[in-house]
Design a protein around this motif. Structure first.
Motif, PDB file in Angstrom:
ATOM      1  N   SER A 228       0.836  -1.198   0.000  1.00 11.25           N
ATOM      2  CA  SER A 228       0.000   0.000   0.000  1.00 11.25           C
ATOM      3  C   SER A 228       0.871   1.249   0.000  1.00 11.25           C
ATOM      4  O   SER A 228       1.993   1.245   0.521  1.00 11.25           O
ATOM      5  CB  SER A 228      -0.937   0.005   1.209  1.00 11.25           C
ATOM      6  N   PHE A 229       0.354   2.316  -0.583  1.00 14.33           N
ATOM      7  CA  PHE A 229       1.111   3.568  -0.704  1.00 14.33           C
ATOM      8  C   PHE A 229       0.145   4.708  -1.019  1.00 14.33           C
ATOM      9  O   PHE A 229      -0.986   4.497  -1.463  1.00 14.33           O
ATOM     10  CB  PHE A 229       2.175   3.459  -1.810  1.00 14.33           C
ATOM     11  N   ASP A 230       0.615   5.946  -0.785  1.00 16.20           N
ATOM     12  CA  ASP A 230      -0.173   7.135  -1.110  1.00 16.20           C
ATOM     13  C   ASP A 230      -0.023   7.465  -2.594  1.00 16.20           C
ATOM     14  O   ASP A 230       1.099   7.492  -3.120  1.00 16.20           O
ATOM     15  CB  ASP A 230       0.285   8.345  -0.284  1.00 16.20           C
ATOM     16  N   LEU A 231      -1.133   7.728  -3.242  1.00 17.81           N
ATOM     17  CA  LEU A 231      -1.093   8.103  -4.659  1.00 17.81           C
ATOM     18  C   LEU A 231      -0.574   9.517  -4.857  1.00 17.81           C
ATOM     19  O   LEU A 231       0.058   9.829  -5.869  1.00 17.81           O
ATOM     20  CB  LEU A 231      -2.494   7.975  -5.269  1.00 17.81           C
ATOM     21  N   ALA A 232      -0.854  10.369  -3.881  1.00 10.21           N
ATOM     22  CA  ALA A 232      -0.387  11.772  -3.955  1.00 10.21           C
ATOM     23  C   ALA A 232      -0.744  12.417  -5.291  1.00 10.21           C
ATOM     24  O   ALA A 232       0.082  13.084  -5.925  1.00 10.21           O
ATOM     25  CB  ALA A 232       1.125  11.838  -3.718  1.00 10.21           C
ATOM     26  N   GLY A 233      -1.963  12.186  -5.739  1.00 15.72           N
ATOM     27  CA  GLY A 233      -2.426  12.801  -6.977  1.00 15.72           C
ATOM     28  C   GLY A 233      -2.128  12.019  -8.225  1.00 15.72           C
ATOM     29  O   GLY A 233      -2.609  12.353  -9.309  1.00 15.72           O
ATOM     30  N   HIS A 234      -1.339  10.931  -8.105  1.00 14.38           N
ATOM     31  CA  HIS A 234      -1.014  10.113  -9.271  1.00 14.38           C
ATOM     32  C   HIS A 234      -2.240   9.296  -9.684  1.00 14.38           C
ATOM     33  O   HIS A 234      -3.008   8.838  -8.837  1.00 14.38           O
ATOM     34  CB  HIS A 234       0.158   9.188  -8.945  1.00 14.38           C
ATOM     35  N   GLY A 235      -2.422   9.081 -10.955  1.00 12.21           N
ATOM     36  CA  GLY A 235      -3.537   8.275 -11.451  1.00 12.21           C
ATOM     37  C   GLY A 235      -3.363   6.802 -11.128  1.00 12.21           C
ATOM     38  O   GLY A 235      -2.277   6.341 -10.754  1.00 12.21           O
ATOM     39  N   THR A 236      -4.421   6.047 -11.290  1.00 12.23           N
ATOM     40  CA  THR A 236      -4.394   4.610 -10.975  1.00 12.23           C
ATOM     41  C   THR A 236      -4.235   3.732 -12.210  1.00 12.23           C
ATOM     42  O   THR A 236      -4.106   2.511 -12.082  1.00 12.23           O
ATOM     43  CB  THR A 236      -5.694   4.209 -10.257  1.00 12.23           C
ATOM     44  N   GLU A 237      -4.208   4.359 -13.363  1.00 14.21           N
ATOM     45  CA  GLU A 237      -4.106   3.581 -14.595  1.00 14.21           C
ATOM     46  C   GLU A 237      -2.792   2.805 -14.639  1.00 14.21           C
ATOM     47  O   GLU A 237      -1.715   3.342 -14.355  1.00 14.21           O
ATOM     48  CB  GLU A 237      -4.194   4.503 -15.816  1.00 14.21           C
ATOM     49  N   GLY A 238      -2.876   1.546 -14.959  1.00 22.32           N
ATOM     50  CA  GLY A 238      -1.679   0.728 -15.115  1.00 22.32           C
ATOM     51  C   GLY A 238      -1.236   0.008 -13.858  1.00 22.32           C
ATOM     52  O   GLY A 238      -0.352  -0.864 -13.924  1.00 22.32           O
ATOM     53  N   LEU A 239      -1.838   0.315 -12.692  1.00 21.12           N
ATOM     54  CA  LEU A 239      -1.411  -0.347 -11.460  1.00 21.12           C
ATOM     55  C   LEU A 239      -1.675  -1.851 -11.506  1.00 21.12           C
ATOM     56  O   LEU A 239      -0.879  -2.642 -10.997  1.00 21.12           O
ATOM     57  CB  LEU A 239      -2.130   0.277 -10.252  1.00 21.12           C
ATOM     58  N   SER A 240      -2.778  -2.253 -12.110  1.00 22.19           N
ATOM     59  CA  SER A 240      -3.114  -3.673 -12.174  1.00 22.19           C
ATOM     60  C   SER A 240      -2.172  -4.457 -13.083  1.00 22.19           C
ATOM     61  O   SER A 240      -2.141  -5.688 -13.035  1.00 22.19           O
ATOM     62  CB  SER A 240      -4.557  -3.860 -12.644  1.00 22.19           C
ATOM     63  N   LEU A 241      -1.376  -3.726 -13.925  1.00 19.79           N
ATOM     64  CA  LEU A 241      -0.457  -4.387 -14.844  1.00 19.79           C
ATOM     65  C   LEU A 241       0.955  -4.528 -14.280  1.00 19.79           C
ATOM     66  O   LEU A 241       1.830  -5.106 -14.925  1.00 19.79           O
ATOM     67  CB  LEU A 241      -0.394  -3.608 -16.159  1.00 19.79           C
ATOM     68  N   LEU A 242       1.175  -4.010 -13.070  1.00 19.18           N
ATOM     69  CA  LEU A 242       2.504  -4.089 -12.475  1.00 19.18           C
ATOM     70  C   LEU A 242       2.856  -5.538 -12.144  1.00 19.18           C
ATOM     71  O   LEU A 242       1.970  -6.370 -11.910  1.00 19.18           O
ATOM     72  CB  LEU A 242       2.565  -3.235 -11.200  1.00 19.18           C
TER      73      LEU A 242
END
Length: 302
Positions: A228-242
């Motif tokens: 878990s981590f803070d997004l700090a305004g970053h989008g969520t696109e592509g996280l599931s592909l990591l």
């Protein structure tokens, strides 16, 4: 294991009730001397599985055997004891009288005093059954299940509605029985009980096993770790592909990734500059259970 014949054997067992397929091609082996926990959501098929095992229901397809014989034969021979959820206190009889009455129904019963000792209720021997507390009554039911001196005991939600002290006392009694080399199968809604007291945990969903292994094996099968981590305004696109990531959950500005390879996932996050307030923790058994029972395909033995 001292014998190649399993204590419990389901082979392609199916049981339907109208349009409901409560048990769906269940195949399961439990070796003599194992302690196995059966987990599943309400309606997953646990109670029907236990009914088939005890011969209270017959499969529409497939087979169920206990020690290589039909369940009814094993029960009649005193090789199986059961502690089911339903049951009323018998009025006007003492604990010792009740256990003795049940013991006399079997060909080679356990000594009544020994059954009371194993259940931890020797001091209740002369008390009336209908005057006991809920926790005491539950342990009397355990003594009744032991009365036939069974090689296999089946416990259906044995600590439901018990307080913490009574639950600890019950499991101490169960472990004393298991240490004699007997086989135990219990269902429970308390995942921590399964983790603490079972050699194996079998997760049932939609009438069939979706995972089978130790608590640690199930945690790995259910996703391994949580990052878990803070997004700090970053989008969520592509996280599931990591790398390693099996699922993504967003809570406010914080992302929670379930991953089978936390090292690879963290390296990928570092490359994206997404390591703000980073936390890595092993998945809990609750997390694994939710992941396993939400999977449309499930898992084989892990």
């Amino acid at each position: 294991m001292t014998t190649t014949t399993p204590a419990v054997s389901f082979t392609g067992a199916v049981k339907t009730f109208g349009d409901v397929r409560a048990v769906d091609g269940l195949s399961l082996r439990i070796g003599a001397g194992e302690t196995v926990a059966l987990l599943g959501r309400n309606g997953a098929g646990k109670s029907t599985t236990i009914s088939l095992l005890l011969g209270l229901d017959e499969p529409d397809e497939g087979t169920v055997e206990l020690f290589g014989a039909a369940p009814e034969a094993a029960v009649r021979a005193g090789r199986v004891g059961a502690m089911l959820q339903e049951g009323r206190a018998v009025p006007r009889v003492t604990v010792a009288e009740l256990v003795d009455f049940v013991a006399r129904r079997y060909p080679a019963p356990m000594d009544v005093r020994e059954a009371l000792r194993l259940a931890g209720i020797e001091e209740l021997a002369d008390r009336r059954v209908d005057k006991l507390s809920g926790g005491q009554t539950q342990r009397v039911r355990f003594a009744v299940a032991l009365a036939g001196n069974p090689a296999l005991i089946v416990l259906d939600e044995p600590t439901a509605a018990l307080d913490v002290e009574a639950r600890h006392a019950f499991w101490a009694s169960m472990r004393a029985y298991a240490r004699r080399g007997h086989t135990v199968l219990f269902s429970t809604h308390y995942l921590e009980e399964a983790d603490a007291h079972a050699d194996r945990i079998v997760v049932i969903d939609h009438g069939r096993p979706v995972a089978d292994g130790s608590g640690d094996e199930l945690r790995r099968a259910g996703g391994g770790s949580l990052v878990s981590f803070d997004l700090a305004g970053h989008g969520t696109e592509g996280l599931s592909l990591l790398p390693g990531v099996g699922s993504v959950e967003i809570r406010g500005d914080r992302a929670r990734l379930r991953t089978a390879d936390s090292d690879a996932t963290v390296r990928a996050l570092a490359a994206l500059d997404l390591v703000r307030k980073l936390e890595v923790a092993p998945a809990s058994l609750d997390d694994a259970f939710m992941a396993l029972t939400s999977s449309p395909l499930g898992l084989e033995r892990v």
